[in-house]
Design a protein around this motif. Structure first.
Motif, PDB file in Angstrom:
ATOM      1  N   ARG A  72       0.805  -1.334  -0.210  1.00 49.83           N
ATOM      2  CA  ARG A  72       0.051  -0.071   0.356  1.00 49.83           C
ATOM      3  C   ARG A  72       1.107   1.363   0.439  1.00 49.83           C
ATOM      4  O   ARG A  72       2.043   1.194   1.152  1.00 49.83           O
ATOM      5  CB  ARG A  72      -1.013   0.268   1.072  1.00 49.83           C
ATOM      6  CG  ARG A  72      -2.261  -0.147   0.572  1.00 49.83           C
ATOM      7  CD  ARG A  72      -2.890   0.262   2.738  1.00 49.83           C
ATOM      8  NE  ARG A  72      -3.934  -0.680   2.500  1.00 49.83           N
ATOM      9  CZ  ARG A  72      -5.227  -0.641   1.505  1.00 49.83           C
ATOM     10  NH1 ARG A  72      -5.231   0.556   0.631  1.00 49.83           N
ATOM     11  NH2 ARG A  72      -6.037  -1.524   1.330  1.00 49.83           N
ATOM     12  N   ARG A  73       0.891   2.047  -1.033  1.00 51.70           N
ATOM     13  CA  ARG A  73       1.621   3.410  -0.876  1.00 51.70           C
ATOM     14  C   ARG A  73       0.524   5.096  -1.175  1.00 51.70           C
ATOM     15  O   ARG A  73      -0.373   4.610  -1.438  1.00 51.70           O
ATOM     16  CB  ARG A  73       2.482   3.526  -1.674  1.00 51.70           C
ATOM     17  CG  ARG A  73       3.361   2.498  -2.002  1.00 51.70           C
ATOM     18  CD  ARG A  73       4.588   3.290  -1.908  1.00 51.70           C
ATOM     19  NE  ARG A  73       5.547   2.145  -1.927  1.00 51.70           N
ATOM     20  CZ  ARG A  73       5.404   0.906  -1.368  1.00 51.70           C
ATOM     21  NH1 ARG A  73       4.550   0.207  -0.630  1.00 51.70           N
ATOM     22  NH2 ARG A  73       6.621   0.273  -1.304  1.00 51.70           N
ATOM     23  N   GLU A  74       1.188   5.854  -0.222  1.00 50.75           N
ATOM     24  CA  GLU A  74      -0.136   6.654  -0.688  1.00 50.75           C
ATOM     25  C   GLU A  74       0.395   7.355  -1.500  1.00 50.75           C
ATOM     26  O   GLU A  74       1.695   7.628  -2.752  1.00 50.75           O
ATOM     27  CB  GLU A  74       0.954   8.170   0.657  1.00 50.75           C
ATOM     28  CG  GLU A  74       1.107   9.696   0.147  1.00 50.75           C
ATOM     29  CD  GLU A  74      -0.444   9.926   1.589  1.00 50.75           C
ATOM     30  OE1 GLU A  74      -0.855  10.168   2.104  1.00 50.75           O
ATOM     31  OE2 GLU A  74      -1.135  11.044   1.107  1.00 50.75           O
ATOM     32  N   GLY A 104      -2.851  10.607   3.970  1.00 50.28           N
ATOM     33  CA  GLY A 104      -3.372  10.367   4.726  1.00 50.28           C
ATOM     34  C   GLY A 104      -3.963   8.968   4.757  1.00 50.28           C
ATOM     35  O   GLY A 104      -4.923   7.637   5.453  1.00 50.28           O
ATOM     36  N   VAL A 105      -4.125   8.226   2.897  1.00 50.79           N
ATOM     37  CA  VAL A 105      -4.725   7.262   2.487  1.00 50.79           C
ATOM     38  C   VAL A 105      -4.220   7.071   1.509  1.00 50.79           C
ATOM     39  O   VAL A 105      -3.124   7.025   0.840  1.00 50.79           O
ATOM     40  CB  VAL A 105      -5.672   7.806   1.410  1.00 50.79           C
ATOM     41  CG1 VAL A 105      -7.314   6.491   1.008  1.00 50.79           C
ATOM     42  CG2 VAL A 105      -7.309   8.808   2.161  1.00 50.79           C
ATOM     43  N   GLY A 106      -3.938   5.855   2.192  1.00 51.42           N
ATOM     44  CA  GLY A 106      -3.187   4.541   1.762  1.00 51.42           C
ATOM     45  C   GLY A 106      -4.119   3.283   0.255  1.00 51.42           C
ATOM     46  O   GLY A 106      -5.088   2.951   0.563  1.00 51.42           O
ATOM     47  N   VAL A 107      -3.083   3.694  -0.777  1.00 52.59           N
ATOM     48  CA  VAL A 107      -4.119   2.314  -1.822  1.00 52.59           C
ATOM     49  C   VAL A 107      -3.360   1.112  -2.639  1.00 52.59           C
ATOM     50  O   VAL A 107      -1.598   1.404  -2.437  1.00 52.59           O
ATOM     51  CB  VAL A 107      -4.053   3.368  -2.835  1.00 52.59           C
ATOM     52  CG1 VAL A 107      -4.139   2.811  -4.479  1.00 52.59           C
ATOM     53  CG2 VAL A 107      -4.915   5.132  -2.914  1.00 52.59           C
ATOM     54  N   THR A 108      -3.417  -0.036  -3.037  1.00 53.73           N
ATOM     55  CA  THR A 108      -3.184  -0.299  -3.217  1.00 53.73           C
ATOM     56  C   THR A 108      -2.982  -0.506  -5.117  1.00 53.73           C
ATOM     57  O   THR A 108      -3.592  -0.097  -5.264  1.00 53.73           O
ATOM     58  CB  THR A 108      -3.551  -2.267  -2.520  1.00 53.73           C
ATOM     59  OG1 THR A 108      -5.065  -2.713  -3.917  1.00 53.73           O
ATOM     60  CG2 THR A 108      -4.374  -1.907  -1.239  1.00 53.73           C
ATOM     61  N   VAL A 109      -2.019  -0.757  -5.706  1.00 56.72           N
ATOM     62  CA  VAL A 109      -1.726  -1.425  -6.421  1.00 56.72           C
ATOM     63  C   VAL A 109      -2.608  -1.986  -7.449  1.00 56.72           C
ATOM     64  O   VAL A 109      -3.079  -0.719  -8.579  1.00 56.72           O
ATOM     65  CB  VAL A 109      -0.692  -2.042  -6.910  1.00 56.72           C
ATOM     66  CG1 VAL A 109      -0.547  -2.860  -8.188  1.00 56.72           C
ATOM     67  CG2 VAL A 109       1.063  -2.231  -6.446  1.00 56.72           C
ATOM     68  N   LEU A 110      -3.672  -3.039  -7.316  1.00 54.00           N
ATOM     69  CA  LEU A 110      -4.902  -3.195  -8.191  1.00 54.00           C
ATOM     70  C   LEU A 110      -5.701  -2.115  -7.682  1.00 54.00           C
ATOM     71  O   LEU A 110      -6.393  -1.565  -8.577  1.00 54.00           O
ATOM     72  CB  LEU A 110      -5.137  -4.722  -7.914  1.00 54.00           C
ATOM     73  CG  LEU A 110      -4.070  -5.775  -7.858  1.00 54.00           C
ATOM     74  CD1 LEU A 110      -4.633  -6.995  -8.095  1.00 54.00           C
ATOM     75  CD2 LEU A 110      -3.624  -5.684  -9.205  1.00 54.00           C
ATOM     76  N   ASP A 135      11.127  -3.022  -1.507  1.00 58.96           N
ATOM     77  CA  ASP A 135       9.864  -2.088  -1.097  1.00 58.96           C
ATOM     78  C   ASP A 135       9.445  -2.421   0.603  1.00 58.96           C
ATOM     79  O   ASP A 135       9.348  -3.800   0.948  1.00 58.96           O
ATOM     80  CB  ASP A 135       9.291  -3.059  -2.103  1.00 58.96           C
ATOM     81  CG  ASP A 135       8.906  -1.983  -3.637  1.00 58.96           C
ATOM     82  OD1 ASP A 135       9.437  -1.085  -3.633  1.00 58.96           O
ATOM     83  OD2 ASP A 135       7.280  -2.756  -4.709  1.00 58.96           O
ATOM     84  N   VAL A 136       8.625  -2.057   0.652  1.00 54.74           N
ATOM     85  CA  VAL A 136       8.065  -1.736   1.978  1.00 54.74           C
ATOM     86  C   VAL A 136       6.921  -2.261   1.862  1.00 54.74           C
ATOM     87  O   VAL A 136       6.187  -1.893   0.470  1.00 54.74           O
ATOM     88  CB  VAL A 136       8.223  -0.713   3.281  1.00 54.74           C
ATOM     89  CG1 VAL A 136       9.642  -0.455   3.250  1.00 54.74           C
ATOM     90  CG2 VAL A 136       7.636   0.664   2.482  1.00 54.74           C
ATOM     91  N   ALA A 137       6.377  -2.980   2.905  1.00 55.42           N
ATOM     92  CA  ALA A 137       4.687  -3.081   2.911  1.00 55.42           C
ATOM     93  C   ALA A 137       3.778  -2.007   2.214  1.00 55.42           C
ATOM     94  O   ALA A 137       3.100  -2.174   1.558  1.00 55.42           O
ATOM     95  CB  ALA A 137       4.104  -4.121   3.804  1.00 55.42           C
TER      96      ALA A 137
END
Ligand SMILES: O=c1ccn([C@@H]2O[C@H](COP(=O)(O)OP(=O)(O)O[C@H]3O[C@H](CO)[C@@H](O)[C@H](O)[C@H]3O)[C@@H](O)[C@H]2O)c(=O)[nH]1
Length: 186
Positions: A72-74, A104-110, A135-137
């Motif tokens: 998950r990334r911002e 402040g919102v994390g988004v996954t690749v998919l 990569d970090v989680a």
């Protein structure tokens, strides 16, 4: 080093702005991201796939210790970042303060792939691959200090960011390489 400098000389004032992954483009479609060669980052890679310049996206890892197994990334709208707080960077401030500029919102690749497909109406085929080394989680901002002290806030709109990137991409299929844009000079 910056904090030490401020401690050593009380006339110094340093504001450290930590920003997270800026994506998006100017809503006009005149300014956007144009990495050279094959991009490493997610959003420019997705645009290459959506435009057929790369056959598919490699999703790096689906076995992270997160709910869906993905990292998950911002993703911060680049246009919000360009409006980073000017007032607090001017006179009168001394000492050193660090602020997270993010949504402040994390988004996954998919989730990103899905949002981009919707915004562009173009398919983004992908394969699941192993994790990318280093990569970090999970990495996203806690922007509460910037919101409180600086009154700076970035709204999270994945759909808007994807739409702006797609507009830039379709208006400029070869990025900036087609020369200086007349519209920018007006
Ligand atoms: O082809 C790709 C590219 C990326 N990802 C994934 O997409 C996410 C975002 O990747 P990326 O756009 O490269 O951003 P970050 O991994 O957050 O890396 C950014 O943030 C790092 C530190 O925070 C910096 O070191 C990097 O230069 C900067 O790109 C990560 O989970 C990647 O594994 C893929 O699955 N496939």
């Amino acid at each position: 080093m910056l904090r030490d400098t401020c401690a050593a000389d009380e006339e110094w004032g340093v504001v450290i702005l930590r920003y997270f992954n800026p994506i998006g483009a100017h809503p006009s479609g005149l300014l956007g991201e144009d990495p050279k060669g094959i991009p490493n980052n997610l959003m420019p890679y997705i645009t290459r796939v959506a435009t057929g310049k790369q056959p598919h996206l490699k999703v790096f890892g689906n076995d992270y210790p997160t709910r869906m197994g993905e990292a998950r990334r911002e993703y911060l709208p680049a246009m919000h970042l360009s409006r980073a707080p000017p007032d607090q960077l001017s006179s009168g401030f001394t000492g050193a303060e660090a602020y997270n500029l993010g949504t402040g919102v994390g988004v996954t690749v998919l989730e990103m792939v899905e949002a981009f497909q919707q915004a562009s109406s173009s398919p983004v085929p992908y394969t699941i691959e192993g994790r990318r080394p280093g990569d970090v989680a999970i990495c996203y901002a806690d922007p509460s200090k910037a919101q409180g002290d600086l009154k700076w806030r970035a709204e999270h709109s994945l759909a808007d960011m994807c739409r702006d990137v797609w507009r830039w991409t379709t208006k400029n299929p070869d990025g900036y390489s087609t020369g200086v844009k007349e519209e920018l000079l007006r």
